[in-house]
Design an enzyme around this catalytic site. Structure first.
Site, PDB file in Angstrom:
ATOM      1  N   CYS A  95      23.178  54.111 -15.287  1.00  0.00           N
ATOM      2  CA  CYS A  95      22.367  53.456 -16.318  1.00  0.00           C
ATOM      3  C   CYS A  95      22.248  54.357 -17.556  1.00  0.00           C
ATOM      4  CB  CYS A  95      20.986  53.096 -15.766  1.00  0.00           C
ATOM      5  SG  CYS A  95      19.831  54.465 -15.719  1.00  0.00           S
ATOM      6  N   GLU A 143      21.179  59.811  -9.443  1.00  0.00           N
ATOM      7  CA  GLU A 143      21.760  60.933 -10.186  1.00  0.00           C
ATOM      8  C   GLU A 143      20.682  61.759 -10.873  1.00  0.00           C
ATOM      9  OE1 GLU A 143      22.125  57.639 -10.409  1.00  0.00           O
ATOM     10  OE2 GLU A 143      23.542  57.145 -12.005  1.00  0.00           O
ATOM     11  N   GLU A 169      12.469  53.954  -5.365  1.00  0.00           N
ATOM     12  CA  GLU A 169      11.808  52.885  -6.118  1.00  0.00           C
ATOM     13  C   GLU A 169      10.294  52.919  -5.916  1.00  0.00           C
ATOM     14  OE1 GLU A 169      14.040  49.340  -5.038  1.00  0.00           O
ATOM     15  OE2 GLU A 169      15.709  50.016  -6.314  1.00  0.00           O
ATOM     16  N   ASN A 170       9.624  52.023  -6.627  1.00  0.00           N
ATOM     17  CA  ASN A 170       8.168  51.989  -6.604  1.00  0.00           C
ATOM     18  C   ASN A 170       7.713  50.535  -6.776  1.00  0.00           C
ATOM     19  OD1 ASN A 170       5.322  52.314  -7.986  1.00  0.00           O
ATOM     20  ND2 ASN A 170       5.830  54.284  -7.094  1.00  0.00           N
ATOM     21  N   ALA A 171       6.551  50.212  -6.227  1.00  0.00           N
ATOM     22  CA  ALA A 171       5.986  48.873  -6.406  1.00  0.00           C
ATOM     23  C   ALA A 171       5.792  48.566  -7.888  1.00  0.00           C
ATOM     24  CB  ALA A 171       4.662  48.764  -5.661  1.00  0.00           C
ATOM     25  N   SER A 172       5.572  49.591  -8.679  1.00  0.00           N
ATOM     26  CA  SER A 172       5.602  49.448 -10.136  1.00  0.00           C
ATOM     27  C   SER A 172       7.057  49.675 -10.544  1.00  0.00           C
ATOM     28  CB  SER A 172       4.661  50.489 -10.770  1.00  0.00           C
ATOM     29  OG  SER A 172       4.744  50.390 -12.167  1.00  0.00           O
ATOM     30  N   TYR A 173       7.821  48.584 -10.619  1.00  0.00           N
ATOM     31  CA  TYR A 173       9.289  48.647 -10.617  1.00  0.00           C
ATOM     32  C   TYR A 173       9.890  49.648 -11.608  1.00  0.00           C
ATOM     33  CZ  TYR A 173       9.118  44.112  -8.117  1.00  0.00           C
ATOM     34  OH  TYR A 173       8.891  43.107  -7.225  1.00  0.00           O
ATOM     35  N   ASN A 198      18.263  57.109  -4.924  1.00  0.00           N
ATOM     36  CA  ASN A 198      17.302  56.400  -5.769  1.00  0.00           C
ATOM     37  C   ASN A 198      16.017  56.146  -4.987  1.00  0.00           C
ATOM     38  OD1 ASN A 198      19.080  54.559  -4.397  1.00  0.00           O
ATOM     39  ND2 ASN A 198      18.475  52.889  -5.748  1.00  0.00           N
ATOM     40  N   CYS A 201      16.542  56.998 -10.470  1.00  0.00           N
ATOM     41  CA  CYS A 201      17.922  56.829 -10.016  1.00  0.00           C
ATOM     42  C   CYS A 201      18.403  58.046  -9.230  1.00  0.00           C
ATOM     43  CB  CYS A 201      18.846  56.619 -11.197  1.00  0.00           C
ATOM     44  SG  CYS A 201      18.542  55.109 -12.114  1.00  0.00           S
TER      45      CYS A 201
HETATM   46  O1  LIG Z   1      23.739  54.543 -11.346  1.00  0.00           O
HETATM   47  C1  LIG Z   1      22.728  54.022 -10.845  1.00  0.00           C
HETATM   48  C2  LIG Z   1      22.369  52.676 -11.059  1.00  0.00           C
HETATM   49  C3  LIG Z   1      21.225  52.185 -10.464  1.00  0.00           C
HETATM   50  N1  LIG Z   1      20.461  53.002  -9.682  1.00  0.00           N
HETATM   51  C4  LIG Z   1      19.279  52.463  -8.987  1.00  0.00           C
HETATM   52  C5  LIG Z   1      18.054  52.184  -9.788  1.00  0.00           C
HETATM   53  C6  LIG Z   1      17.361  51.143  -8.908  1.00  0.00           C
HETATM   54  O2  LIG Z   1      16.681  51.790  -7.837  1.00  0.00           O
HETATM   55  C7  LIG Z   1      18.524  50.373  -8.291  1.00  0.00           C
HETATM   56  C8  LIG Z   1      18.821  49.066  -8.969  1.00  0.00           C
HETATM   57  O3  LIG Z   1      18.943  49.240 -10.340  1.00  0.00           O
HETATM   58  O4  LIG Z   1      19.638  51.243  -8.381  1.00  0.00           O
HETATM   59  C9  LIG Z   1      20.802  54.312  -9.465  1.00  0.00           C
HETATM   60  O5  LIG Z   1      20.136  55.029  -8.711  1.00  0.00           O
HETATM   61  N2  LIG Z   1      21.914  54.782 -10.075  1.00  0.00           N
HETATM   62 ZN   LIG Z   2      20.032  55.672 -13.813  1.00  0.00          ZN
END
Ligand SMILES: O=c1ccn([C@H]2C[C@H](O)[C@@H](CO)O2)c(=O)[nH]1
Ligand SMILES: [Zn+2]
Length: 132
Positions: free
Chosen positions: A86, A55, A44-48, A42, A53
């Protein structure tokens, strides 16, 4: 390729997660039907809302390299039980998984469950819905 090897690749991918905001690291590994492996974490970004993810990262890496036929997807996180993908990821999986594609959800304690897309996202929207 055996499951443990693919799980280990997902665990390795998880170490590359970029998660300064959630501190929740996830790893994934996609095994294509022609035996290529694509790892994802995964990001992430400052713009949440722009977080990608693990996968989806792995699936998009595979597709962008011309590999759309998926045999197995493994997802792993440090969760109490097997990690739960998710909704967005379930929908993206639905696009590239067939009814037999193995989806393995795991955690770092060695707990694992195997499922398929019809169980993860019953009634998912698909290209069939685009034509009447
Ligand atoms: O199956 C999942 C569930 C969450 N996230 C990430 C998204 C975010 O970066 C962090 C918290 O939600 O986990 C995934 O990569 N996969
Ligand atoms: Zn996801």
């Amino acid at each position: 390729m055996d499951m443990q090897t693919l799980l280990n690749q997902a665990i390795e991918a998880r170490k590359k997660a970029y998660t300064p905001y959630s501190n929740f690291q996830v790893g994934a590994a996609v095994l294509t039907k022609d035996h290529h492996v694509f790892q994802g974490c995964n990001i992430e970004n400052a713009s949440y809302g722009l977080a990608n993810c693990a996968e989806r990262t792995a699936i998009f890496k595979a597709v962008s390299e011309g590999k759309k036929e998926i045999d197995t997807i493994v997802v792993v996180a440090d969760t109490e039980g097997p990690v739960s993908p998710c909704g967005a990821c379930r929908q993206v999986m639905a696009e590239f998984c067939d009814k037999d594609t193995k989806i393995i959800l795991a955690n770092l304690n060695g707990e694992m469950m195997e499922t398929i897309i019809d169980e993860l996202l019953p009634g998912f929207f698909s290209s069939k819905d685009l034509t009447k």
